[in-house]
Scaffold this active site. Structure first.
Site: not given
Lengths: 502, 502
Positions: B267, B292, B270-271
């Protein structure tokens, strides 16, 4: 000794189940054949139950972790659960004794998609599998296994287990040989496309190759599958089936389906059988089934020339139809294919076939989330089974259900599903005896009226009141309106007062 | 006139957006390019907004139904939402103005899996699509479209729409040509296997073939994508990334993953970027991405020789990295592939690659059900996006999240998820700054301790109290223990008192 054991080395391993149970130790992870009461081992489960009782009487621990294809039978899941011989169970069950022990908190039950378990065992998500116990119709000259009335996770279990016990069941027709299509996806990182474009494509072998050095016992049995009669089709089922066929007709009218192109997936039960009876008299022709279970209704459709092929991983027939299948397996194997459940339920093939998925449910909420597993959020029924595999990847996903259960104490339509197995993103059409709710392409609020329209009239006012409460006053956020204080009032009424009506 | 329009017939269709907006009528279903702020049309959205304002001023109705790849930008979703030019939106959005209108109940929003929308449009689930508005890098001599910085649902929209409007954006590097891989599954009933075995396989063309007769306007633009800078990696993100890498190391130690075989899906945020920074210094080599969105961190991994290929449907880069991509597209197109989202997110290919899915969440409950979309069950954030596509079909599904949000007012771990987008059947590993909860193969009750261990310490007592209440007294059913009366107390506290702590 049966001539169904054609391999000399394995013939030398023949013994009784009471002898073979020495190879099943306390704490073992045991993978067995069996899917919807077909093809499960008939002798070893009782031997395991007896050993458990004997060990417990001596003050010893004895319980196994049990992996199957899907549900089995009272003389399999039932006897072992009764004897407290099971500490862990996956991926699907339906035996009342097993269910009660699970709900009492005595058996840990992991409810896993049927397409996923084989891969998870193979990749070691559960650690080392110790024993595979698999029913066979026959052992070939080369020591390969011809499966019986289901394939399930046999391939993965036989490959992963340290020890193999084979039950050769002479009740199963030898003419089943040729009906199976055994092909498996190569292990990561070498996976390739599954070369099935149509439900009827055969791509593999008719037997399972095994490492015969791992076989520790061969047992001869002669015992029937659990085949339960279906109830006669009742009025409600007939109305649901009629609404389902109306939905199909609507798809044809909208140009999204052809009378010559319906690929069926169907859950098991009386309503699906009513649907299939309805299809017998419909305009649909050359129906194909890409599904997990062959039911009576599909056999009727094949006999009537309405269905050209049925692909599944198992039978789930009435006693009468099981007898017919055994007698005429040679004929039916032309139009019926039994595959590993990792293929029958594989997302890749499901999506490619463009099937219409049709499954039952426990409850759906006003936004189209579906609970297939836990009554009132806490009481396990059977498990999700393959419903997620087909719902998530089908061309259209549909759910069929009576609007009420338990004489009206339970509504199938609720404000907030108390457990969610199929999300609002995946549920397209919900059908009851009052009509069908086509949720495709709708924002959540636009689904509510449709969902309430298929609820039982007794529950419609309370559902509407809930929605009004969820959208009224100072409710700031209206994408999926809820009143969290009363979202589970239906379920709390059921638990506390015995009826969702309160 | 730009030499980016190499087709004479289409060159004759060049006009301004203000002229072209005549082709976008009230009530039209409009499919546009754009995915995570990349490749959306830059001129038409403002023209549509202006027309809406003018029509509304005259007392006329004017609003379109908007279909995209995913999120767009303030000068696309934002301006149109502001002008009340949108009545319906799908499948994913993240613009604040759009979100507020959705939550106010003014825009109907259907939150659909990114892999599903193209197929649903093609099959007519929404009725006839009227207009496709697609950004291009270039129009070829034959009138084909070379996409820009995303592909999204362009192929399906261009095929389904009655009228096509092309925006040729000279800000996009011409060297993007060659980066795209355009292949689509033939329509039912002629679907075949997608011939991608590895993330880096190229199977199609570098442009989209269209029916040029449907083109009503070509617009020239020169405007940047929305590229937002990432925040510097903070301590919590770094700890989460560390725990994620510990999890990966554990998989290697267990023999379920190799240092030379990690296929990544990630996804945006920031993480994830912290995770990729961590991978730079890890033992993992030859990483592949089948995902994606291409993010800064993947570009760094490619530059460092740690990642061999990244396949996606779009960029989501910081301004600095977007500039670098535009300048060096010729180099990067060797190792970056942009595909239609119906392929980048297709269940078939996702399952085949054996990727590890890693996505964010809003909340997870003590049994591992995940809410990705609705705060307190009712307030839409962005949508499910592709998280369901990857979670449902990945080899391992993981979720990464800080344990709290809003300065501790919100706990990421709750008793009962207030909306469920990923069910307990699909969620395998949940990771916070306090560690990782590996839920694989566990029955629900066995997951609770692990989930509470990754919650923020401030919330652990209340979570434990909930579970104790759910399992105590006369609770009869213990498969998935719940106390339905207090299941949403965290959320009710948040709504009524501003904090889940109450």
């Amino acid at each position: 000794m049966s001539d169904r054991i054609a391999n000399a080395a394995l013939r030398s391993k023949v013994m009784t189940a009471e002898e073979a149970v020495q190879f099943v130790n306390n704490g073992d992870k045991v993978g067995i054949s069996g899917f919807t009461g077909a093809g499960y081992p008939k002798a070893m489960p009782e031997a395991i139950a007896e050993r458990a009782k004997a060990e417990h009487a001596k003050g010893n621990d004895y319980a196994i972790e049990l992996f199957t294809g899907a549900s089995t039978a009272d003389n399999c899941d039932g006897v072992m659960a009764e004897a407290d011989a099971i500490s862990f169970r996956t991926p699907y069950q339906s035996d009342p004794v097993m269910r009660n022990k699970i709900n009492a908190g005595k058996i840990r039950y992991a409810d896993i998609h049927l397409s996923h378990l084989g891969q998870m065992v193979e990749e070691g998500f559960f650690g080392q599998m110790n024993v595979a116990i698999v029913e066979a119709t026959r052992i070939t000259e080369d020591g390969n296994i011809v499966p019986s009335s289901s394939v399930g996770n046999n391939v993965e279990f036989l490959r992963a287990a340290e020890r193999i016990i084979i039950e050769v069941n002479s009740w199963q027709s030898e003419d089943l040989e040729g009906m199976h299509d055994i092909w498996t996806v190569p292990a990561l990182p070498n996976r390739v496309a599954i070369p099935i474009n149509n439900a009827g494509d055969r791509i593999g072998k008719t037997y399972i190759e095994i490492d015969t050095d791992k076989v520790v016992a061969v047992i001869e049995t002669d015992a029937p599958d659990r085949n339960a009669p279906f109830k006669p089709v009742d009025e409600v089922s007939q109305k649901i089936a009629g609404n389902f066929l109306d939905f199909l007709e609507g798809e044809v009218a909208a140009g999204r389906l052809s009378y010559d192109g319906y690929v069926m997936q169907s859950g098991v039960g009386n309503v699906p059988n009513a649907v299939m009876a309805g299809l017998l008299d419909s305009k649909f022709e050359n129906i194909q089934a890409y599904t997990e279970v062959i039911q009576d209704g599909m056999v009727d459709l094949i006999d009537a020339g309405k269905m050209t092929v049925a692909s599944a991983t198992s039978f789930s027939l009435s006693p009468e139809y099981a007898e017919k299948m055994n007698a005429e397996a040679k004929k039916y194997r032309e139009s019926i294919i039994l595959r590993p459940q990792s293929i029958s339920n594989h997302p890749e093939v499901i999506r490619r076939t463009g099937l219409i998925a049709t499954n039952g449910l426990i409850e759906a909420d006003i936004y189209g989330n579906v609970n297939s597993t836990n009554v009132a959020g806490t009481r396990m029924m059977n498990g999700i089974g393959g419903s997620g595999d087909f719902t998530r990847n089908g061309y259209i996903s549909s759910f069929i259900t009576p609007s009420i259960a338990k004489d009206g104490a339970i509504s199938a339509i609720v404000p907030f599903a108390s457990h969610i197995d199929h999300t609002e993103h995946d549920v397209m059409v919900v059908i009851s005896e009052y009509g069908y709710a086509d949720l495709r392409g709708l924002a959540p609020r636009a689904r509510v009226e449709k969902m309430i329209s298929i609820a039982h009239p007794d529950y419609r006012p309370a559902l509407q009141e809930y929605y009004d409460r969820a959208t009224s006053g100072d409710k700031a956020f209206l994408q999926t309106p809820h009143d969290l204080a009363t979202a589970f009032d239906f379920h709390r009424n059921l638990v506390e007062k015995g009826s969702m009506k309160g």
